[in-house]
Motif scaffolding. Structure first.
Motif, PDB file in Angstrom:
ATOM      1  N   SER A 162     -48.770 -41.726 -45.394  1.00  0.00           N
ATOM      2  CA  SER A 162     -48.955 -40.585 -46.298  1.00  0.00           C
ATOM      3  C   SER A 162     -48.970 -39.301 -45.480  1.00  0.00           C
ATOM      4  CB  SER A 162     -50.240 -40.731 -47.121  1.00  0.00           C
ATOM      5  OG  SER A 162     -51.390 -40.645 -46.294  1.00  0.00           O
ATOM      6  N   ASP A 163     -48.968 -38.165 -46.178  1.00  0.00           N
ATOM      7  CA  ASP A 163     -48.817 -36.878 -45.496  1.00  0.00           C
ATOM      8  C   ASP A 163     -50.060 -35.992 -45.510  1.00  0.00           C
ATOM      9  OD1 ASP A 163     -46.177 -37.386 -44.823  1.00  0.00           O
ATOM     10  OD2 ASP A 163     -45.431 -36.599 -46.706  1.00  0.00           O
ATOM     11  N   LEU A 164     -50.696 -35.867 -46.637  1.00  0.00           N
ATOM     12  CA  LEU A 164     -51.770 -34.878 -46.768  1.00  0.00           C
ATOM     13  C   LEU A 164     -52.926 -35.180 -45.819  1.00  0.00           C
ATOM     14  CD1 LEU A 164     -52.811 -32.392 -48.384  1.00  0.00           C
ATOM     15  CD2 LEU A 164     -53.991 -34.023 -49.881  1.00  0.00           C
ATOM     16  N   VAL A 165     -53.386 -34.150 -45.124  1.00  0.00           N
ATOM     17  CA  VAL A 165     -54.617 -34.216 -44.337  1.00  0.00           C
ATOM     18  C   VAL A 165     -55.725 -33.657 -45.221  1.00  0.00           C
ATOM     19  CG1 VAL A 165     -55.793 -33.469 -42.235  1.00  0.00           C
ATOM     20  CG2 VAL A 165     -53.312 -33.825 -42.214  1.00  0.00           C
ATOM     21  N   TRP A 166     -56.812 -34.390 -45.394  1.00  0.00           N
ATOM     22  CA  TRP A 166     -57.906 -33.862 -46.216  1.00  0.00           C
ATOM     23  C   TRP A 166     -59.253 -34.386 -45.722  1.00  0.00           C
ATOM     24  CZ3 TRP A 166     -61.101 -37.242 -48.811  1.00  0.00           C
ATOM     25  CH2 TRP A 166     -60.598 -38.524 -49.086  1.00  0.00           C
ATOM     26  N   CYS A 199     -54.295 -22.631 -54.381  1.00  0.00           N
ATOM     27  CA  CYS A 199     -53.585 -23.887 -54.631  1.00  0.00           C
ATOM     28  C   CYS A 199     -54.570 -25.045 -54.758  1.00  0.00           C
ATOM     29  CB  CYS A 199     -52.609 -24.161 -53.491  1.00  0.00           C
ATOM     30  SG  CYS A 199     -51.633 -25.664 -53.690  1.00  0.00           S
ATOM     31  N   GLN A 200     -54.606 -25.638 -55.947  1.00  0.00           N
ATOM     32  CA  GLN A 200     -55.432 -26.824 -56.169  1.00  0.00           C
ATOM     33  C   GLN A 200     -54.515 -28.044 -56.219  1.00  0.00           C
ATOM     34  OE1 GLN A 200     -58.139 -26.611 -59.449  1.00  0.00           O
ATOM     35  NE2 GLN A 200     -58.796 -28.743 -59.273  1.00  0.00           N
ATOM     36  N   SER A 202     -56.129 -25.696 -48.101  1.00  0.00           N
ATOM     37  CA  SER A 202     -56.787 -24.699 -47.254  1.00  0.00           C
ATOM     38  C   SER A 202     -56.149 -24.699 -45.866  1.00  0.00           C
ATOM     39  CB  SER A 202     -58.279 -25.029 -47.133  1.00  0.00           C
ATOM     40  OG  SER A 202     -58.868 -25.246 -48.410  1.00  0.00           O
ATOM     41  N   THR A 203     -56.593 -23.778 -45.029  1.00  0.00           N
ATOM     42  CA  THR A 203     -56.195 -23.772 -43.620  1.00  0.00           C
ATOM     43  C   THR A 203     -57.444 -23.732 -42.753  1.00  0.00           C
ATOM     44  OG1 THR A 203     -56.051 -21.363 -43.407  1.00  0.00           O
ATOM     45  CG2 THR A 203     -54.066 -22.526 -44.139  1.00  0.00           C
ATOM     46  N   ASN A 258     -52.798 -26.718 -42.310  1.00  0.00           N
ATOM     47  CA  ASN A 258     -52.986 -26.921 -43.745  1.00  0.00           C
ATOM     48  C   ASN A 258     -53.691 -28.247 -43.991  1.00  0.00           C
ATOM     49  OD1 ASN A 258     -51.563 -24.569 -44.838  1.00  0.00           O
ATOM     50  ND2 ASN A 258     -49.713 -25.529 -44.031  1.00  0.00           N
ATOM     51  N   PHE A 259     -54.730 -28.217 -44.815  1.00  0.00           N
ATOM     52  CA  PHE A 259     -55.441 -29.450 -45.142  1.00  0.00           C
ATOM     53  C   PHE A 259     -56.055 -29.324 -46.528  1.00  0.00           C
ATOM     54  CE2 PHE A 259     -59.073 -26.948 -44.190  1.00  0.00           C
ATOM     55  CZ  PHE A 259     -60.209 -27.611 -44.667  1.00  0.00           C
ATOM     56  N   GLY A 260     -56.403 -30.458 -47.097  1.00  0.00           N
ATOM     57  CA  GLY A 260     -57.071 -30.476 -48.392  1.00  0.00           C
ATOM     58  C   GLY A 260     -58.571 -30.454 -48.220  1.00  0.00           C
TER      59      GLY A 260
END
Length: 451
Positions: A119-123, A179-180, A196-197, A217-219
């Motif tokens: 997967s891609d998103l970092v959160w 951005c949500q 967020s950053t 960039n991260f969630g």
């Protein structure tokens, strides 16, 4: 004179501090621990479990993820994403096997996150007014680590009009056009929050320094539900928002990483995750195969051309297969698996045994035996890259004296072929997003791992 000396010493100290805290320059790289969730370095380690018990639990997680997908949370790769679902939920389930530490913010807050090559998103779990995170599946609560953006001097929000926000498959505008996001996974787990950053820093075990990268960039997750039992997740996939892609854009390291997975029985060792120049594999015997187009950008998909047992080709049907550290077992198309099993049964003279919980198909009784007589299995990938799997990559001990084939068939619930992490043990596996390749080199990962 004394004042001048003091000023010079102070300046020298500041320069040294800067070297420790800032992103490395040049063509270097850095390494962090890649921690299996069952290892002694993991907060989820169960000391009472034997190495066989840990392996059985990992196999169970792989097949439970497949079963949850079969129950209706996942569809075939050709399916279009349904409204409200993240695209990851349309292809494969996640069982999340490895963790890594990331220091987030200024001052840094250490977070122990799932490291996911699929997967891609970092959160990360965030505190945003009230903490609305849901308990994990089975009633287990998430780990207590929560990032508080109000305490960081480098935290920022991302607008709806940004390229990063547009990279998300499911995003909307929050208050004042922030951005949500909603991001979903194959087992039904999901996270919701604000894109967020922030400044990330990584403890480089190889050089005892800290590598610092700003504006990642991260969630900032204010809600998560499902199987997450960590402080967050670091996406290492091939898409625009993954940590690998962002490091390639913001640092001299390039979009490349590698890992060397220690075997499951090495409970006191951690594997190593490398970025930049340390991820370049040029040893003799390196087998490099090109990435091929995939329905999902996140996945590292290659072409599997043929399968051989003991040097004899048994199947030559071309299929696509995902190289994934987050899945324990290997999933193959029946057209490749059936000839493989038939040839293994013909060559292996051990007495047959029943699999615990009937999880795996082909098992043998190896009680009191030092020699097993398991033949090598060679996978030939696109470009002629031949990767020879030893017995430890194809078979695994799931209980004392019972050895089982760690390869299963794809199914309606898990329709995608996957090269799992048992098959990758004691291989240095390198991913290069710029060259669009995956490279395999046989290695002694226990010798090179952090201990």
């Amino acid at each position: 004179m004394e004042a001048t000396m003091l000023r010079a010493l102070l300046l020298f100290s500041l320069l040294l501090a800067g070297k420790r805290c800032c992103t490395a320059s040049g063509a270097g790289g850095f390494s962090v621990e890649f921690i299996h969730r069952d290892s002694a370095r993991s907060p989820f380690h169960e000391p009472a479990l034997s190495s066989h018990g840990r392996m059985l639990a990992a196999a169970r997680r792989s097949l439970q993820a497949e079963a949850s997908a079969r129950s209706g949370r996942s569809a075939s790769p050709a399916s279009a994403p349904a409204p409200g679902d993240g695209v990851e939920s349309k292809v494969i389930s996640r069982s999340f096997e490895y963790l890594m530490a990331v220091n987030v913010g200024t001052p840094p807050r250490q977070m122990l996150a799932i490291a996911d090559t699929g997967s891609d998103l970092v959160w990360f779990n965030c505190r945003n007014g009230s903490d609305s995170r849901a308990p994990a599946a089975g009633g287990a609560s998430p780990l207590p680590a929560v990032f508080d953006p109000s305490r960081s001097s480098t935290y920022g929000l991302v607008s709806c009009q940004s390229v990063a926000c547009e990279s998300l498959s499911e995003a909307s505008c929050h208050v004042v056009s922030n951005c949500q996001y909603q991001y979903s996974y194959g087992d039904g787990s999901r996270t919701i929050g604000l894109l967020s950053t922030e400044t990330f820093s990584f403890d480089d075990g190889g050089a005892a320094r800290r590598v610092r990268v700003s504006h990642v960039n991260f969630g900032c997750s204010t809600y998560s539900a499902g199987t997450f039992r960590s402080d967050g997740l670091v996406g290492l996939g091939g898409g625009a928002l993954s940590l690998v892609t962002q490091l390639g854009a913001a640092t001299p390291f390039g979009s490349k990483f590698s890992y060397c997975l220690v075997p499951f029985y090495s409970a006191n060792s951690s594997s190593t995750l490398n970025f930049g120049a340390r991820a370049v594999l040029s040893e003799p015997g390196a087998a490099t195969t090109p990435l091929v187009p995939s329905a999902v950008d996140s996945y590292y998909t290659v072409a599997l051309e043929s399968v051989a047992v003991g040097g004899l080709a048994v199947a030559t049907q071309r299929s696509r297969i995902i190289v994934d550290s987050g899945t324990t077992l290997t999933f193959l198309d029946p057209a490749l698996l059936r000839p493989l099993v038939t040839e293994l049964e013909r060559r292996i003279t051990l007495p047959r045994a029943q699999s615990p919980e009937q999880l795996l198909e082909l098992c043998y009784d190896v009680s009191g035996r030092r020699e097993w007589g398991i033949p090598d299995v060679t996978l030939v990938f696109g470009g002629g890259a031949a990767v020879t799997l030893r017995a430890e990559n194809t078979f695994t001990m799931v209980q004392e004296g019972t050895l089982c084939l760690a390869v299963v068939s794809v199914s309606q619930g898990q329709p995608v072929s996957i090269l799992g992490n048992v098959a990758q043990q004691n291989f240095h596996v390198g991913y290069d997003l710029e060259k669009r390749t995956v490279t395999f080199v046989a290695a002694d990962c226990t010798h090179s791992a952090s201990t």
